[in-house]
Design an enzyme around this catalytic site. Structure first.
Site, PDB file in Angstrom:
ATOM      1  N   ALA A  73       0.813  -1.218   0.000  1.00  0.00           N
ATOM      2  CA  ALA A  73       0.000   0.000   0.000  1.00  0.00           C
ATOM      3  C   ALA A  73       0.845   1.266   0.000  1.00  0.00           C
ATOM      4  O   ALA A  73       0.418   2.291  -0.532  1.00  0.00           O
ATOM      5  CB  ALA A  73      -0.952  -0.002   1.194  1.00  0.00           C
ATOM      6  N   GLN A 181      -6.445  -1.142   5.286  1.00  0.00           N
ATOM      7  CA  GLN A 181      -7.057  -1.797   6.456  1.00  0.00           C
ATOM      8  C   GLN A 181      -8.474  -2.293   6.154  1.00  0.00           C
ATOM      9  O   GLN A 181      -9.084  -2.949   6.984  1.00  0.00           O
ATOM     10  CB  GLN A 181      -7.130  -0.805   7.637  1.00  0.00           C
ATOM     11  CG  GLN A 181      -5.796  -0.335   8.152  1.00  0.00           C
ATOM     12  CD  GLN A 181      -5.089  -1.368   9.030  1.00  0.00           C
ATOM     13  OE1 GLN A 181      -5.667  -2.362   9.453  1.00  0.00           O
ATOM     14  NE2 GLN A 181      -3.811  -1.130   9.287  1.00  0.00           N
ATOM     15  N   THR A 242       9.459  -7.358 -12.823  1.00  0.00           N
ATOM     16  CA  THR A 242       8.912  -8.705 -12.989  1.00  0.00           C
ATOM     17  C   THR A 242       7.868  -8.987 -11.921  1.00  0.00           C
ATOM     18  O   THR A 242       8.104  -8.736 -10.741  1.00  0.00           O
ATOM     19  CB  THR A 242      10.050  -9.748 -12.887  1.00  0.00           C
ATOM     20  OG1 THR A 242      11.008  -9.454 -13.891  1.00  0.00           O
ATOM     21  CG2 THR A 242       9.525 -11.162 -13.066  1.00  0.00           C
ATOM     22  N   CYS A 328       4.573   2.229  12.208  1.00  0.00           N
ATOM     23  CA  CYS A 328       5.573   2.981  11.450  1.00  0.00           C
ATOM     24  C   CYS A 328       6.073   4.174  12.242  1.00  0.00           C
ATOM     25  O   CYS A 328       7.097   4.751  11.913  1.00  0.00           O
ATOM     26  CB  CYS A 328       4.991   3.467  10.141  1.00  0.00           C
ATOM     27  SG  CYS A 328       3.819   2.330   9.463  1.00  0.00           S
TER      28      CYS A 328
END
Ligand SMILES: *Cc1c(COP(=O)(O)O)cnc(C)c1O
Length: 393
Positions: A73, A181, A242, A328
């Protein structure tokens, strides 16, 4: 020694064993590059990616062509916000977002400010919701994008996506939502909600880390986007590199399982949350952060007055794995920007617990966590002062 009970499902979730099982063949015998069109190894990988893309598109009522796989995300948010800014700057340099967004939205916006973009950071109510009238007033002729998250990663609050989408559509402004979320936790429909861009990730829904997607609307309107990673031209040029077949297969399996169990799990997790709140609410001077009902079923976030937040977390550490805010921001010493946006003082923001209940939690675990939290808070308060009256029952 048993490991602590895991109640940090907003940071990440344990991978469901059924997801791992689906992924395994794509690490070994089915290892082909999905872009290899000259042999069977490529074809079988390509077929797996195609099926996965369809599953993820179906989950949000999009088409497979509208799904761009990313590393998660964070990358999807960066691609959406910077990609739109770069593609539309000749039409305007104004973006609207919200103070309580994840840093993967706020920081790209801050970066764009250094390039001359203007960002409006909408405030939220004490319960964490934006004001729709305020949003509409903030839209200017040069507004190119509105970015409002679906479900908050700290307080679980669900923003009114349908209403926001209608306002954006009325003013012909693109609408991006960070649904990291929310995917497979609450119903999402990019058509009825008028969503133009949506960020997704697998590891919050019992899938693998390192894989996510950005939904990019292709019709009415067709969203233009400037690529942020250039190279082999995969994903229609929006995102080169890739394709990571095992992760993509796991992402789709996780979404499929999540959707299949969404209704029953919502009811079950809501019950566990109520059970936990029933225990915790007996503590004096504890308060619920975020809207009482407009929140993710598995989310509880509380602030405890007259308790040192770090001492509380430390005391609970052997028993339960949780956090006080976003995973975070735990390395920084600043209080949660989400809780301060609710109007909390620094002290109250520090003394807060984010409890993320998930698929594998049981009522017995919740009972234990509740009891331990009460005991720890009582002990800390008693150590602070003998005069405080505390309800410890
Ligand atoms: C976890 C999370 C992200 C980051 O997702 P990654 O896949 O870890 O990059 C972004 N936004 C929200 C709301 C999240 O909860």
């Amino acid at each position: 020694m048993s490991r602590p009970i895991y109640l940090d499902c907003h940071a990440t979730t344990p991978m469901d064993p059924r997801v791992l099982e689906a992924m395994l063949p794509y690490f070994t015998e089915r290892f082909g590059n999905p872009s290899s069109i000259t042999h069977a190894y490529g074809w079988e990988a390509e077929a797996a990616v195609k099926t996965a893309r369809q599953t993820i598109a179906d989950a949000i009522n999009a088409t497979p062509e509208e799904i761009v796989f990313t590393s998660g995300a964070t990358e999807a948010n960066n691609l959406a916000i910077k990609g739109v800014a770069e593609a539309y700057f000749s039409q305007g340099k104004h973006i609207i977002t919200v103070q309580t967004e994840h840093r993967a939205v706020l920081d790209p916006c801050k970066y764009l400010q250094t390039l001359g973009f203007e960002i409006t950071y909408l405030p939220v109510s004490h319960e964490g919701l934006i004001d729709l009238a305020q949003l509409e007033q903030a839209i200017r002729p040069d507004t190119i994008l509105v970015s409002v998250m679906a479900a908050n990663n700290e307080i679980g609050v669900l923003q009114p996506l349908t209403e926001i989408g209608a306002i954006c559509r009325k003013h012909k402004v693109l609408f991006h939502t960070d649904a990291a979320q929310a995917i497979a936790k609450i119903p999402l429909d990019v058509k009825t909600m008028n969503i133009d861009l949506m960020s997704l990730t697998a590891h919050k829904v019992y899938g693998p880390k390192g894989i996510g997607a950005l939904y990019v609307r292709r019709r009415n309107p067709r969203v233009r986007l400037a690529a942020q990673i250039h190279g082999g031209g995969q994903e229609k040029g929006f995102r080169s590199g890739t394709l990571y077949t095992p992760q993509i297969v796991g992402f789709a399996k996780a979404v499929e399982l999540g959707l299949g169990e969404m209704e029953s799990e919502s009811v079950r997790q809501l019950k566990l949350r109520e059970q936990l709140w029933n225990i915790l609410s007996k503590i004096e001077d504890i308060r619920l952060n975020g809207h009482r009902t407009k929140r993710l079923p598995g989310n509880l976030n509380v602030s405890v007055e007259r308790v040192d937040g770090s001492a509380l977390l430390l005391g609970l550490q052997p028993i339960v794995a949780l956090s006080s805010g976003s995973a975070c921001s735990t390395t920084s010493t600043a209080p949660s920007h989400v809780l301060t946006a609710l109007g909390h003082s620094r002290e109250l923001a520090y003394g807060s617990l984010r409890l993320g209940i998930g698929r594998f939690n049981t009522a017995a675990e919740i009972e234990k966590v509740g009891k331990e939290a009460i005991a720890t808070i009582c002990a800390l308060r008693q150590a602070n002062s003998q005069n405080n009256q505390i309800t410890c029952s």
